[in-house]
Every structure is written in C-alpha cells, then in structure tokens.
Design a protein around this motif. Structure first.
Motif, PDB file in Angstrom:
ATOM      1  N   PHE A 121       0.855  -1.192   0.000  1.00  0.00           N
ATOM      2  CA  PHE A 121       0.000   0.000   0.000  1.00  0.00           C
ATOM      3  C   PHE A 121       0.890   1.241   0.000  1.00  0.00           C
ATOM      4  O   PHE A 121       2.066   1.180   0.374  1.00  0.00           O
ATOM      5  CB  PHE A 121      -0.928   0.032   1.221  1.00  0.00           C
ATOM      6  CG  PHE A 121      -0.212   0.310   2.517  1.00  0.00           C
ATOM      7  CD1 PHE A 121      -0.144   1.595   3.047  1.00  0.00           C
ATOM      8  CD2 PHE A 121       0.415  -0.719   3.209  1.00  0.00           C
ATOM      9  CE1 PHE A 121       0.535   1.851   4.236  1.00  0.00           C
ATOM     10  CE2 PHE A 121       1.082  -0.477   4.395  1.00  0.00           C
ATOM     11  CZ  PHE A 121       1.151   0.807   4.915  1.00  0.00           C
ATOM     12  N   SER A 122       0.324   2.356  -0.419  1.00  0.00           N
ATOM     13  CA  SER A 122       1.022   3.637  -0.323  1.00  0.00           C
ATOM     14  C   SER A 122       0.156   4.598   0.482  1.00  0.00           C
ATOM     15  O   SER A 122      -1.069   4.437   0.567  1.00  0.00           O
ATOM     16  CB  SER A 122       1.313   4.213  -1.711  1.00  0.00           C
ATOM     17  OG  SER A 122       0.109   4.418  -2.423  1.00  0.00           O
ATOM     18  N   VAL A 123       0.803   5.604   1.070  1.00  0.00           N
ATOM     19  CA  VAL A 123       0.083   6.587   1.875  1.00  0.00           C
ATOM     20  C   VAL A 123       0.769   7.934   1.716  1.00  0.00           C
ATOM     21  O   VAL A 123       2.002   8.024   1.721  1.00  0.00           O
ATOM     22  CB  VAL A 123       0.029   6.168   3.364  1.00  0.00           C
ATOM     23  CG1 VAL A 123       1.411   5.871   3.912  1.00  0.00           C
ATOM     24  CG2 VAL A 123      -0.676   7.217   4.217  1.00  0.00           C
ATOM     25  N   GLY A 124      -0.036   8.979   1.524  1.00  0.00           N
ATOM     26  CA  GLY A 124       0.514  10.319   1.373  1.00  0.00           C
ATOM     27  C   GLY A 124       0.156  11.220   2.535  1.00  0.00           C
ATOM     28  O   GLY A 124      -0.593  10.839   3.440  1.00  0.00           O
ATOM     29  N   ARG A 125       0.711  12.415   2.513  1.00  0.00           N
ATOM     30  CA  ARG A 125       0.445  13.365   3.590  1.00  0.00           C
ATOM     31  C   ARG A 125      -0.969  13.947   3.460  1.00  0.00           C
ATOM     32  O   ARG A 125      -1.536  13.999   2.373  1.00  0.00           O
ATOM     33  CB  ARG A 125       1.493  14.483   3.596  1.00  0.00           C
ATOM     34  CG  ARG A 125       2.872  13.952   3.989  1.00  0.00           C
ATOM     35  CD  ARG A 125       3.827  15.070   4.386  1.00  0.00           C
ATOM     36  NE  ARG A 125       4.352  15.753   3.210  1.00  0.00           N
ATOM     37  CZ  ARG A 125       4.202  17.039   2.966  1.00  0.00           C
ATOM     38  NH1 ARG A 125       3.489  17.796   3.779  1.00  0.00           N
ATOM     39  NH2 ARG A 125       4.734  17.587   1.889  1.00  0.00           N
ATOM     40  N   LYS A 201      -1.315  -8.951   7.376  1.00  0.00           N
ATOM     41  CA  LYS A 201      -0.382  -9.824   6.658  1.00  0.00           C
ATOM     42  C   LYS A 201       0.391  -9.068   5.569  1.00  0.00           C
ATOM     43  O   LYS A 201       1.397  -9.558   5.067  1.00  0.00           O
ATOM     44  CB  LYS A 201      -1.152 -10.982   6.002  1.00  0.00           C
ATOM     45  CG  LYS A 201      -1.782 -11.952   6.969  1.00  0.00           C
ATOM     46  CD  LYS A 201      -2.664 -12.971   6.265  1.00  0.00           C
ATOM     47  CE  LYS A 201      -1.867 -13.915   5.383  1.00  0.00           C
ATOM     48  NZ  LYS A 201      -2.742 -14.951   4.772  1.00  0.00           N
ATOM     49  N   HIS A 202      -0.080  -7.890   5.236  1.00  0.00           N
ATOM     50  CA  HIS A 202       0.489  -7.129   4.119  1.00  0.00           C
ATOM     51  C   HIS A 202       0.890  -5.749   4.642  1.00  0.00           C
ATOM     52  O   HIS A 202       0.098  -4.805   4.603  1.00  0.00           O
ATOM     53  CB  HIS A 202      -0.528  -7.022   2.982  1.00  0.00           C
ATOM     54  CG  HIS A 202      -1.013  -8.355   2.497  1.00  0.00           C
ATOM     55  ND1 HIS A 202      -0.317  -9.094   1.564  1.00  0.00           N
ATOM     56  CD2 HIS A 202      -2.090  -9.097   2.846  1.00  0.00           C
ATOM     57  CE1 HIS A 202      -0.961 -10.230   1.335  1.00  0.00           C
ATOM     58  NE2 HIS A 202      -2.043 -10.251   2.101  1.00  0.00           N
ATOM     59  N   HIS A 203       2.111  -5.648   5.138  1.00  0.00           N
ATOM     60  CA  HIS A 203       2.504  -4.442   5.863  1.00  0.00           C
ATOM     61  C   HIS A 203       3.764  -3.777   5.330  1.00  0.00           C
ATOM     62  O   HIS A 203       4.512  -3.147   6.065  1.00  0.00           O
ATOM     63  CB  HIS A 203       2.660  -4.762   7.350  1.00  0.00           C
ATOM     64  CG  HIS A 203       3.345  -6.070   7.626  1.00  0.00           C
ATOM     65  ND1 HIS A 203       4.678  -6.284   7.393  1.00  0.00           N
ATOM     66  CD2 HIS A 203       2.834  -7.245   8.081  1.00  0.00           C
ATOM     67  CE1 HIS A 203       4.984  -7.530   7.714  1.00  0.00           C
ATOM     68  NE2 HIS A 203       3.885  -8.141   8.131  1.00  0.00           N
ATOM     69  N   VAL A 204       3.982  -3.917   4.020  1.00  0.00           N
ATOM     70  CA  VAL A 204       5.055  -3.149   3.385  1.00  0.00           C
ATOM     71  C   VAL A 204       4.415  -1.913   2.755  1.00  0.00           C
ATOM     72  O   VAL A 204       3.603  -2.023   1.827  1.00  0.00           O
ATOM     73  CB  VAL A 204       5.799  -3.971   2.310  1.00  0.00           C
ATOM     74  CG1 VAL A 204       6.879  -3.113   1.642  1.00  0.00           C
ATOM     75  CG2 VAL A 204       6.413  -5.215   2.927  1.00  0.00           C
ATOM     76  N   GLY A 205       4.727  -0.753   3.295  1.00  0.00           N
ATOM     77  CA  GLY A 205       4.116   0.482   2.831  1.00  0.00           C
ATOM     78  C   GLY A 205       5.118   1.394   2.143  1.00  0.00           C
ATOM     79  O   GLY A 205       6.325   1.165   2.177  1.00  0.00           O
ATOM     80  N   TYR A 206       4.587   2.413   1.512  1.00  0.00           N
ATOM     81  CA  TYR A 206       5.429   3.440   0.887  1.00  0.00           C
ATOM     82  C   TYR A 206       4.850   4.798   1.262  1.00  0.00           C
ATOM     83  O   TYR A 206       3.684   5.095   0.965  1.00  0.00           O
ATOM     84  CB  TYR A 206       5.479   3.274  -0.626  1.00  0.00           C
ATOM     85  CG  TYR A 206       6.516   4.166  -1.295  1.00  0.00           C
ATOM     86  CD1 TYR A 206       7.767   3.654  -1.633  1.00  0.00           C
ATOM     87  CD2 TYR A 206       6.248   5.508  -1.561  1.00  0.00           C
ATOM     88  CE1 TYR A 206       8.733   4.462  -2.228  1.00  0.00           C
ATOM     89  CE2 TYR A 206       7.206   6.332  -2.145  1.00  0.00           C
ATOM     90  CZ  TYR A 206       8.441   5.800  -2.478  1.00  0.00           C
ATOM     91  OH  TYR A 206       9.405   6.604  -3.044  1.00  0.00           O
TER      92      TYR A 206
END
Length: 369
Positions: A121-125, A201-206
């Motif tokens: 997943f990705s997350v922005g400000r 289970k899916h915890h690699v973020g950007y």
C-alpha cells in the motif's frame, strides 16, 4: 484497456461539497484508465442530480444507488463493482490534493505500487482543514503526521501508530480480494477495522512525501459527536470494532503472532470509550468490555487492565483506573482553562497546548483520538 485504479466515493447528502470532491478526482492525470464509482447512499438532497450532471461531463463516473445503509455498505457496494488494479477511497465532503490540487496526487500514490510489486500500500500526507473544532489542530497534526517516507516494512507497533483512515492511501485490489475484506456494517470507526485487517499480513508500505488529500473537520462529523462525550453507545463501538479485528485475526490463524497487537487495540479502544462517554456510564463500559473479553476467551495475561476487566470485578477495575481517571480530569480542566485564557489560533495558545501535551503525554493520544 484494463482499469488502473477504482476511486470509490460513498455519498450521503453531500450536495455542498460534491462538485469540489468529484472534480478533484476527475481532473487527475494518471497513466491509465480510471473509474470513479460514486455510491449514493439514499441521499435526500440534490446529490444525485449533481452526480448525473457530472457524469455527463466526466466519462469516468459510474453512479450506483442504494437505500440509506451507511458509509460501510456504500463502500462495500463500490468494492463489489470495482475492476481497478488499485483501490482508493475518497469521502464526498473531502477532496484530493491540498489547498489546491495539481492533478498528480493520484499518480503519486500509484507509482510506488506500479514500480515495486513487494509494496502492499502507499500513503501520502494529509491536509486537515478545520472548519470546526479548531482546538484539535495540534492533535490532528500529530495523528496525521506521516511517520515514514519511501519504502518501509512496518512492525505491528508502527502499523498501530499510523493513522487508520482509509483515505490518503492506495491499496492493491488483489490483496483485498485475497483477504475477502469488506467494511463492517452498522458500526462507526470502520476504518480502524479495515486498517488492521488489510495490514495484518500485508505491511510493506510506501510513504509519499507530498500532500495527496484534504480532510475537512466539520461540525456534522462523527468524530466531533464522539468527542463531545455524550453518547456512550457511539464511543463503545470502538470496542466492538476491536472485537471484530480479533475475530478476523482468529479466522486468519494470526492470533499467536498478533496477540500483543490485539491487546493494545483493546486497551486503546476501551480507554477511548471510557473517556468519551458520560461518567455515569463508566461501569457499564467496563462490564461490557469484560463481557466481550470473556465471550471471545481472549488471553489477557499480558495486560493487567484487560485481565481485570475480564474478571468482571468492578473494585479491581476501579482501583486500576483510579489514577488514570484523576489525570484525565486534570487534563480536561487544564484544556478548559486554556480555552478561556488564550485566543484560538495564536502562538501563545500553541505554546500552552504543547506544554500541557508534554506534561500529560501518556493521556494525550487517547483523549484526542
């Protein structure tokens, strides 16, 4: 051509904000096709008319309608119809971008996932706009502060500390399908469930180092109603969400490795419910939380608080929480004094708030979020 991203917008009586919201999405420049799935949740205002007018201008818009069932049901309806590789959520009274949008916010969320298949997943400000309840500026700045930039494999503690709002993030649809993930119905604070269950289970973020989303705090918002400490039933839904997270972890056979996380979620949810409810309902909240712990046979040996709640003995619960409750009362009194002495949005008030937060940091995040 396959759809690159599905943007899901649940809508209920949002006529004041809908044009700004949808145009901020429709005018995005992305390297592929996009669908904007607008789910009208039984609006009684002019929202549906505005949607049809917008659909005549922007071909990406799909309009779905349902009777009023709540935001979770609307998002789920949108997920059932979505065909995009990626999923993005936008609330109808918010918008993509900051004070103004560049049109590249959506692509900046998509790019990391397109370029690296290991990113979940990705997350922005986030730009928080306080149309109401400006006293929460400091706590919002802390809560929505992005704690990492670039690629990051998050620990359970880091997942817990990342804001749980579904918006400002981009998710892989294949992970959503793999988890059979949907929002819980008839409960508020559903984003906390989605956040924990997607990332279990899916915890690699950007972390994207740019503002991608504007969140508007309004008087009609559910969080404002919760912070008024007048509705224990509403505040207690945090504990009910924690129960659903536990049950989902159980279904996925993750309890052994996620027990510390689930205990932390229960503790925080309980404190939130207790501190945002009338004092007269404290014992009821304690008992009902204990009832959930007993019913699910949750192992609480690593948490004195939850062990006491699970025991169902009010005197043990009260003795444990006594000092915390005293500090909570001091906190509230200090905030009341501060609000009377210092004008809002001034440097003096900001300094005073910082001093109080520093003095009561153990309570701050629970009382504010």
């Amino acid at each position: 051509m396959p759809i690159l991203v599905s943007v899901i917008v649940p809508i209920f009586n949002a006529e004041k904000y809908l044009l700004t919201c949808i145009e901020s999405i429709a005018k995005q420049k992305i390297n592929g096709d996009m669908e904007i799935i607008c789910v009208d949740d039984g609006s009684s205002d002019k929202s549906i008319c505005i949607l049809h007018n917008l659909a005549s201008i922007y071909h990406q818009i799909q309009i779905l309608q349902q009777s009023n069932q709540g935001s979770s049901a609307a998002r789920n309806f949108g997920l059932d119809k979505a065909s995009g590789k990626y999923i993005v959520f936008v609330d109808a009274d918010d918008k993509l971008g900051g004070k103004s949008y560049t049109g590249n916010e959506l692509q900046s969320l998509i790019d990391p996932l397109e370029n690296d298949a290991s990113i979940d997943f990705s997350v922005g400000r986030v730009n928080v706009v306080h149309e109401f309840d400006s006293n929460r500026k400091l706590s919002d700045a802390n809560y929505y502060k992005l704690p990492f930039f670039g690629k990051k494999q998050l620990s359970d503690q880091e997942i817990f500390q990342l804001h749980c709002s579904a918006w400002s993030k981009c998710f892989r649809k294949k992970i959503i399908d793999e988890l059979s993930l949907r929002y819980p119905l008839n409960l508020h604070f559903e984003d906390a469930y989605w956040h924990s269950c997607y990332m279990c289970k899916h915890h690699v973020g950007y972390g994207v180092d740019r503002v991608v989303y504007s969140y508007f705090r309004r008087e009609s918002g559910i969080m404002f109603k919760t912070f008024q400490s007048k509705d224990s039933k509403l505040a207690f839904e945090h504990v009910l969400i924690a129960e659903l997270i536990y049950q989902n972890f159980q279904k996925l056979n993750l309890l052994d490795q996620k027990l510390e996380l689930i205990l932390k979620i229960f503790e925080t949810s309980y404190h939130f419910a207790l501190w945002h409810s009338p004092e007269k309902d404290a014992l009821l909240i304690m008992w009902k939380t204990g009832e959930i712990l007993r019913k699910n046979q949750i192992k609480c040996t690593n948490s004195t608080l939850l062990s006491n709640l699970k025991s169902g003995l009010p005197e043990r619960i009260f003795s444990y929480d006594k000092n915390i409750e005293k500090e909570a009362i001091k906190w509230r009194k200090l905030v009341e004094i501060l609000e009377k002495i210092f004008p809002p949005n001034t440097f003096r008030r900001k300094v005073a708030v910082n001093l109080i937060v520093a003095a009561y940091s153990r309570l701050g995040q629970h009382l504010f979020h």
